[in-house]
Design an enzyme around this catalytic site. Structure first.
Site, mmCIF file in Angstrom:
data_model
loop_
_atom_site.group_PDB
_atom_site.id
_atom_site.type_symbol
_atom_site.label_atom_id
_atom_site.label_comp_id
_atom_site.label_asym_id
_atom_site.label_seq_id
_atom_site.Cartn_x
_atom_site.Cartn_y
_atom_site.Cartn_z
ATOM 1 N N THR A 160 -49.397 -3.146 18.706
ATOM 2 C CA THR A 160 -49.423 -2.447 17.541
ATOM 3 C C THR A 160 -48.291 -2.251 16.686
ATOM 4 O O THR A 160 -48.049 -2.435 15.507
ATOM 5 C CB THR A 160 -50.029 -1.081 17.829
ATOM 6 O OG1 THR A 160 -51.261 -0.769 18.348
ATOM 7 C CG2 THR A 160 -50.024 -0.217 16.569
ATOM 8 N N GLY A 163 -57.425 -8.759 29.593
ATOM 9 C CA GLY A 163 -57.395 -8.777 30.902
ATOM 10 C C GLY A 163 -58.185 -7.434 31.465
ATOM 11 O O GLY A 163 -58.330 -6.434 30.637
ATOM 12 N N HIS A 223 -14.108 8.374 7.579
ATOM 13 C CA HIS A 223 -14.362 9.087 6.354
ATOM 14 C C HIS A 223 -14.119 7.935 5.286
ATOM 15 O O HIS A 223 -13.421 7.022 5.340
ATOM 16 C CB HIS A 223 -13.206 9.845 5.857
ATOM 17 C CG HIS A 223 -13.483 10.452 4.547
ATOM 18 N ND1 HIS A 223 -14.357 11.459 4.095
ATOM 19 C CD2 HIS A 223 -12.566 10.321 3.501
ATOM 20 C CE1 HIS A 223 -14.238 11.891 2.897
ATOM 21 N NE2 HIS A 223 -13.173 10.936 2.396
#
Ligand code: NAI
Length: 475
Positions: free
Chosen positions: A45, A119, A454
């Site tokens: 999925t 399977g 920063h």
């Protein structure tokens, strides 16, 4: 004379993030491994109809949205941008293909045998696929989950879709109703809203994103509403009538009542839309596995029961990922895949279930790890909370992305970080720092004393950690 069945040290059923990662790790550890997958492509999925294609569409739709609504304000005149849905879908398909082919490559590289077929477990040590029997010293079931159906709502993947259909709509619907204000509903609702749909989210509970920190979910709703998403909370859909080009939904108040017409007189309200997305959760997928015959126990929610080592009640048969208890998240399944392979290979493995991040890829992103304030209150754990808004962060201002905040929860006595909840730009990336600190049992002070570059968005995490001790610098 019948053929001698092939024998493997490990047969994995299912090739989603749980299954394929398990197969690769097992092969790395020297186990002769096969992975059975019923679909044409590997990846389950997540890669085919989940995480990856949805992120491809979220990414392109965000760029479109910025071009349409943000660029002009930032001094970039592109006129009125036009969305070419066909090309967007082609991008998504290309991304999916690259990822699924990537798994096929990794299987070859690691010498994992890829078996195409469905399977079925015949019992301890035996798997059947394509009418053939395979001997497997160990079996790992990693068959994942499927969309949970809702009574009265017939999914046709055209007008009424699940997340699968929502990834392949042929045109942008004028109106889209999303049933379920969870992760899928908000992410796919965001995609189609950006492309022009009027989106209404119908949620059974009185809040969206249940399970996440309450303050986070409130802020997410506020920001998404500002973007134009409409919410009908404490409401349930009891029927859907489909006609050409439209679906009429019947909404009724759920527990706690519902705002709007139905709330006023407690009568059902109707909502007419072009398309409906059903996203009320997922359930374990065990169809055709033959669990009954193999004697593998499932719980009352259809989840395969396992012990602390992922072993089912049948020795040598293991299960991981969405098909077992716990969060239905690709990264949780991946980690379980690694650990179960290591256990089968005779090693020890460990997963810290209290430290699994969850991310919603809307804009801004929503990310969470560890305990919520609600959970800490319920458990009576004394905690300190430090919060810092993106509005006060230079980089966020520069990016014109100032909605949201970082909240860090730390133990009142020890300062140990117990949870972190972020809504803001790149929240899903920012949370990784806190996950790492929590994995090492670190304190808010550890984050506060760590040098943060920063100007970065990461500085909001540092400031929230400083705020835990009442000493933020920039607010
Ligand atoms: P979810 O559990 O996140 O949300 C479902 C929502 O539907 C909840 O808010 C629930 O209260 C509501 N609901 C349930 N029954 C309802 C009803 N009858 N009427 C209206 N609302 C109702 O499930 P979702 O969004 O379907 O996702 C499924 C799974 O996939 C989740 O476990 C999620 O974590 C995972 N996922 C994760 C993603 C990510 O990590 N970014 C992306 C997409 C899915």
């Amino acid at each position: 004379m019948s053929e001698t069945p092939e024998t493997y040290d490990l047969v994995v059923i299912g090739s989603g993030p749980g299954g394929y990662v398990c197969a690769i790790r097992a092969a790395q550890l020297g186990l002769k491994t096969a992975c059975i997958e019923k679909d044409k492509t590997l990846g389950g999925t997540c890669l085919n109809v989940g995480c990856i294609p949805s992120k491809a569409l979220l990414s392109v739709s965000e760029k479109y949205e910025q071009a349409a609504h943000q660029f002009a304000g930032l001094g970039i005149d592109v006129g009125t941008p036009k969305a070419d849905l066909g090309k967007m879908m082609a991008h998504k398909d290309k991304v999916v293909a690259a990822n699924t082919q990537g798994i096929a490559f990794l299987f070859k590289k690691n010498k994992v045998t890829h078996i195409v077929g469905t399977g079925a477990v015949k019992g301890a040590g035996v798997v059947e696929v394509n009418g053939k029997t395979i001997n497997a010293k160990n079996i790992v079931i990693a068959t994942g989950s499927e969309s949970t159906p809702l009574k009265g709502i017939d999914v046709d993947e055209k007008q009424i879709v699940t997340s699968t259909g929502a990834l392949s709509l042929e045109k942008v619907p004028k109106t889209l109703a999303v049933i379920g204000g969870g992760v899928i509903g908000l992410e796919m609702g965001t995609v189609w809203q950006r492309l022009g749909a009027k989106v209404t989210v119908i949620e059974f509970l009185d809040r969206i994103l249940p399970g996440m920190d309450g303050e986070l979910s409130k802020e997410a709703k506020k920001i998404l509403a500002k973007q134009g998403m409409e919410f009908k909370l404490s409401a349930k859909v009891t029927a859907a009538k489909t006609a050409k080009g439209k679906v009429t939904l019947t909404l009724e108040p759920a527990a706690g009542g519902m705002p709007g017409e139905a709330g006023k007189n407690n009568n059902p309200e109707t909502l007419e839309v072009e398309t409906v997305l059903l996203a009320i959760g997922r359930r374990p997928y065990t169809q055709g596995l033959g669990l009954d015959k193999a004697g593998v126990k499932v719980d009352n929610r259809g989840r395969i029961e396992i012990d602390d080592h992922f072993q089912t009640n049948v020795k040598g048969i293991y299960a991981i990922g969405d098909v077992v208890r716990g969060a239905m998240l690709a990264h949780k399944a991946e980690d379980e895949g690694v650990v179960v392979a290591e256990i089968i290979a005779g090693q020890t493995g460990h997963i810290n279930y209290d430290n699994i991040p969850g991310v919603v890829y809307t804009f801004p992103e929503v990310a969470s790890v560890g305990a919520t304030e609600e959970q800490l209150k319920e458990k009576g754990i004394a905690y300190k909370s430090g919060k810092f808004p993106f509005m006060a962060n230079g980089r966020a201002r520069a990016m014109a992305a100032t909605d949201g905040f970082v909240k860090i929860l730390a133990d009142a006595k020890t300062d140990r970080v117990l949870g972190c909840h972020i809504i803001g730009p790149e929240a899903g990336t920012l949370i990784a720092e806190v996950v790492a600190v929590m994995e090492f049992g670190g304190a808010a002070e550890d984050i506060a004393r760590t040098c943060h570059a920063h100007p970065t968005l990461n500085e909001t995490v540092k400031e929230a950690a400083l705020a835990v001790d009442g000493r933020p610098i920039h607010i």
